[in-house]
Design an enzyme around this catalytic site. Structure first.
Site, PDB file in Angstrom:
ATOM      1  N   CYS A  35       3.451   8.553   1.075  1.00 57.46           N
ATOM      2  CA  CYS A  35       4.023   7.610   2.029  1.00 57.46           C
ATOM      3  C   CYS A  35       4.145   6.264   1.310  1.00 57.46           C
ATOM      4  O   CYS A  35       3.140   5.699   0.863  1.00 57.46           O
ATOM      5  CB  CYS A  35       3.046   7.534   3.209  1.00 57.46           C
ATOM      6  SG  CYS A  35       3.424   6.276   4.405  1.00 57.46           S
TER       7      CYS A  35
ATOM      8  N   CYS B 213      -1.102   5.760  10.080  1.00 59.64           N
ATOM      9  CA  CYS B 213       0.108   5.056  10.531  1.00 59.64           C
ATOM     10  C   CYS B 213      -0.240   3.742  11.222  1.00 59.64           C
ATOM     11  O   CYS B 213      -1.109   3.708  12.087  1.00 59.64           O
ATOM     12  CB  CYS B 213       0.843   5.883  11.578  1.00 59.64           C
ATOM     13  SG  CYS B 213       1.470   7.415  10.986  1.00 59.64           S
TER      14      CYS B 213
ATOM     15  N   GLU C 255       0.828  -1.203   0.000  1.00 61.33           N
ATOM     16  CA  GLU C 255       0.000   0.000   0.000  1.00 61.33           C
ATOM     17  C   GLU C 255       0.864   1.256   0.000  1.00 61.33           C
ATOM     18  O   GLU C 255       1.955   1.267   0.560  1.00 61.33           O
ATOM     19  CB  GLU C 255      -0.890   0.005   1.252  1.00 61.33           C
ATOM     20  CG  GLU C 255      -1.882  -1.141   1.237  1.00 61.33           C
ATOM     21  CD  GLU C 255      -2.716  -1.250   2.502  1.00 61.33           C
ATOM     22  OE1 GLU C 255      -3.764  -1.880   2.439  1.00 61.33           O
ATOM     23  OE2 GLU C 255      -2.330  -0.715   3.540  1.00 61.33           O
TER      24      GLU C 255
ATOM     25  N   CYS D  76       6.490  -4.958  15.780  1.00 62.37           N
ATOM     26  CA  CYS D  76       6.076  -3.970  16.778  1.00 62.37           C
ATOM     27  C   CYS D  76       4.643  -4.278  17.219  1.00 62.37           C
ATOM     28  O   CYS D  76       3.777  -4.578  16.395  1.00 62.37           O
ATOM     29  CB  CYS D  76       6.149  -2.551  16.205  1.00 62.37           C
ATOM     30  SG  CYS D  76       7.813  -2.076  15.705  1.00 62.37           S
TER      31      CYS D  76
ATOM     32  N   CYS E 126       6.412  -7.020   7.224  1.00 59.20           N
ATOM     33  CA  CYS E 126       7.516  -6.451   8.014  1.00 59.20           C
ATOM     34  C   CYS E 126       7.933  -7.472   9.064  1.00 59.20           C
ATOM     35  O   CYS E 126       7.103  -8.183   9.616  1.00 59.20           O
ATOM     36  CB  CYS E 126       7.051  -5.169   8.703  1.00 59.20           C
ATOM     37  SG  CYS E 126       8.371  -4.304   9.582  1.00 59.20           S
TER      38      CYS E 126
ATOM     39  N   CYS F 122       1.510  -2.265  15.674  1.00 60.68           N
ATOM     40  CA  CYS F 122       1.432  -2.030  14.225  1.00 60.68           C
ATOM     41  C   CYS F 122       0.762  -3.203  13.510  1.00 60.68           C
ATOM     42  O   CYS F 122       1.132  -4.362  13.699  1.00 60.68           O
ATOM     43  CB  CYS F 122       2.842  -1.818  13.678  1.00 60.68           C
ATOM     44  SG  CYS F 122       2.862  -1.478  11.913  1.00 60.68           S
TER      45      CYS F 122
HETATM   46  N1  SAH Z   1       9.331   0.710   9.973  1.00 56.79           N
HETATM   47  C1  SAH Z   1       9.392   2.134   9.909  1.00 56.79           C
HETATM   48  C2  SAH Z   1       8.364   2.770   8.998  1.00 56.79           C
HETATM   49  C3  SAH Z   1       6.947   2.241   9.068  1.00 56.79           C
HETATM   50  S1  SAH Z   1       6.011   2.666  10.509  1.00 56.79           S
HETATM   51  C4  SAH Z   1       9.353   2.724  11.299  1.00 56.79           C
HETATM   52  O1  SAH Z   1       9.236   1.965  12.259  1.00 56.79           O
HETATM   53  O2  SAH Z   1       9.488   3.926  11.445  1.00 56.79           O
HETATM   54  C5  SAH Z   1       5.650   4.348  10.258  1.00 56.79           C
HETATM   55  C6  SAH Z   1       5.203   5.073  11.523  1.00 56.79           C
HETATM   56  O3  SAH Z   1       3.923   4.611  11.938  1.00 56.79           O
HETATM   57  C7  SAH Z   1       6.123   4.838  12.691  1.00 56.79           C
HETATM   58  O4  SAH Z   1       6.463   6.044  13.315  1.00 56.79           O
HETATM   59  C8  SAH Z   1       5.314   3.980  13.626  1.00 56.79           C
HETATM   60  O5  SAH Z   1       5.725   4.158  14.948  1.00 56.79           O
HETATM   61  C9  SAH Z   1       3.908   4.470  13.343  1.00 56.79           C
HETATM   62  N2  SAH Z   1       2.860   3.535  13.728  1.00 56.79           N
HETATM   63  C10 SAH Z   1       2.872   2.200  13.571  1.00 56.79           C
HETATM   64  N3  SAH Z   1       1.734   1.665  14.057  1.00 56.79           N
HETATM   65  C11 SAH Z   1       0.985   2.694  14.512  1.00 56.79           C
HETATM   66  C12 SAH Z   1      -0.301   2.789  15.121  1.00 56.79           C
HETATM   67  N4  SAH Z   1      -1.069   1.706  15.351  1.00 56.79           N
HETATM   68  N5  SAH Z   1      -0.757   4.005  15.463  1.00 56.79           N
HETATM   69  C13 SAH Z   1      -0.020   5.112  15.214  1.00 56.79           C
HETATM   70  N6  SAH Z   1       1.183   5.078  14.642  1.00 56.79           N
HETATM   71  C14 SAH Z   1       1.697   3.882  14.287  1.00 56.79           C
END
Ligand code: SAH
Length: 350
Positions: free
Chosen positions: A104, A333, A91, A115, A111, A118
């Site tokens: 973006c 995000c 996406e 985390c 991935c 996420c």
């Molecule tokens: N792997 C990279 C880029 C992808 S995540 C990274 O970790 O930065 C992009 C952004 O989305 C990151 O700042 C992450 O912390 C945020 N993010 C991921 N899951 C989220 C969620 N459920 N709510 C808000 N932000 C989120």
């Protein structure tokens, strides 16, 4: 194997042209058609002889993504779902800012970083994207816009961990910024990472794009709970790499901090964060957690979010609360899942 032309730099495309018995300038000409004029087929390359266009079609590949759905949010955010040649889905999200557009993009299908907050993590890593697949997200979307010049900013914050697909991402950035490529400003490109320390160091040597670090906690215990990568690269190592990161004049590192109720949103967390980043050229982006089904975490109430921000501001930090865009179409995000489901009532066009 057909050659993926959009992933080649000038030297490589010249060599490729020479290998086909063509003059080197033909390579440059084709590159300009692909990256500068956003040509989608060889037929559009009207200054190439017809016989050459047929040969090129046979020898090379310039179509990497199929747009299978585009969702449009109430706030204008657009989420593009793309199918890769092997049927995996990725996406990209186009965000309308006041005076420009930000795209973006994804660097991996799925991935591996796992985390806890996420949605992309639920898939595990499917595979790395190639440089051409990364670039093609930008080309495809730019081509589809009424005002392509408004697309000035690119962020690697879509699916995947860009620094875990290091060489492909750096290669793609080369074609995004080079004057005879897509001619984006390196000041308007941002790599966001969960904190892969060796690659942060390498990145400082290889490119001059912006660095964003998803910090999300100011102590190792909380960070390791949220982000397993912290076991490998704990905060002191991560922050040392950030402090050593070469920053051109007036630039800052962005630290992203997702606010999660009861986990990292207390006053003492804000104070710890301020002390952790003290003395650094840092900007803090506070992101209220975007919840998704199957997750037991939620964002704090607005009052606590504002209070958290206030503590950081009192400690002389620039702290911005990032407005969540495209939430109604799961484009915000951490909501990118690479699935085709969507809720009824959302506008949808292919
Ligand atoms: N792997 C990279 C880029 C992808 S995540 C990274 O970790 O930065 C992009 C952004 O989305 C990151 O700042 C992450 O912390 C945020 N993010 C991921 N899951 C989220 C969620 N459920 N709510 C808000 N932000 C989120």
């Amino acid at each position: 194997m057909k050659t993926d032309l959009k992933g080649l730099d000038t030297r490589e495309i010249e060599d490729w042209a020479l290998g086909l018995g063509l003059k080197a300038y033909r390579g440059r000409q084709i590159r300009h058609w692909l990256l500068g004029k956003l040509a989608a087929s060889f037929d559009e390359m009207t200054d190439l002889p017809q016989s050459l266009r047929v040969l090129l079609d046979k020898e090379s590949n310039i179509k990497h993504l199929e747009n299978i759905k585009t969702l449009v949010s109430e706030d204008g955010t657009r989420k593009y779902l793309f199918k890769l040649f092997d049927d995996h889905l990725i996406e990209s999200v186009l965000i309308l800012e006041r005076d420009h557009l930000t795209l973006c993009i994804s660097s991996q299908a799925g991935c591996a970083m796992d985390c806890r907050f996420c949605l992309t993590a639920r898939h595990g890593l499917i595979r790395n994207l190639t440089p051409a697949e990364i670039i093609e997200q930008v080309i495809y979307i730019k081509r589809s816009l009424d005002t392509p010049d408004h697309l000035t900013n690119i962020v690697f914050m879509g699916m995947g961990e860009p620094l875990a697909n290091y060489y492909a991402v750096i290669k793609a950035i080369g074609n995004l910024v080079s004057e005879d490529g897509m001619n984006f400003s390196h000041r308007k490109i941002t790599i966001s990472t969960c904190g892969l320390v060796p690659q942060i160091k390498q990145m400082g040597r290889d490119v001059t794009v912006n660095l964003a670090v998803s910090l999300n906690a100011a102590d190792d215990e909380t960070r390791s709970y949220l982000m397993p990568v912290n076991h490998r690269y704990p905060l002191d190592e991560l922050l040392s790499a950030c402090k050593a990161f070469p920053l051109p004049n007036r630039r800052m590192i962005t630290f992203e901090y997702i606010l999660i109720k009861g986990i990292n949103d207390r006053d003492e967390d804000a104070l710890k964060l301020a002390s952790l980043l003290s003395g650094m050229r840092a900007k803090i982006n506070l992101i209220p957690l975007n919840p998704f089904s199957g997750s037991d975490m939620s964002p704090p109430p607005v009052k606590s979010i504002l209070h958290f921000q206030e503590i950081l501001i009192k400690n002389n930090f620039t702290a911005i609360i990032r407005k969540s865009k495209g939430r109604d179409i799961s484009a915000a995000c951490g909501q990118l899942s690479g699935t085709v489901e969507y809720l009824p009532g959302q506008s949808c066009s292919a």
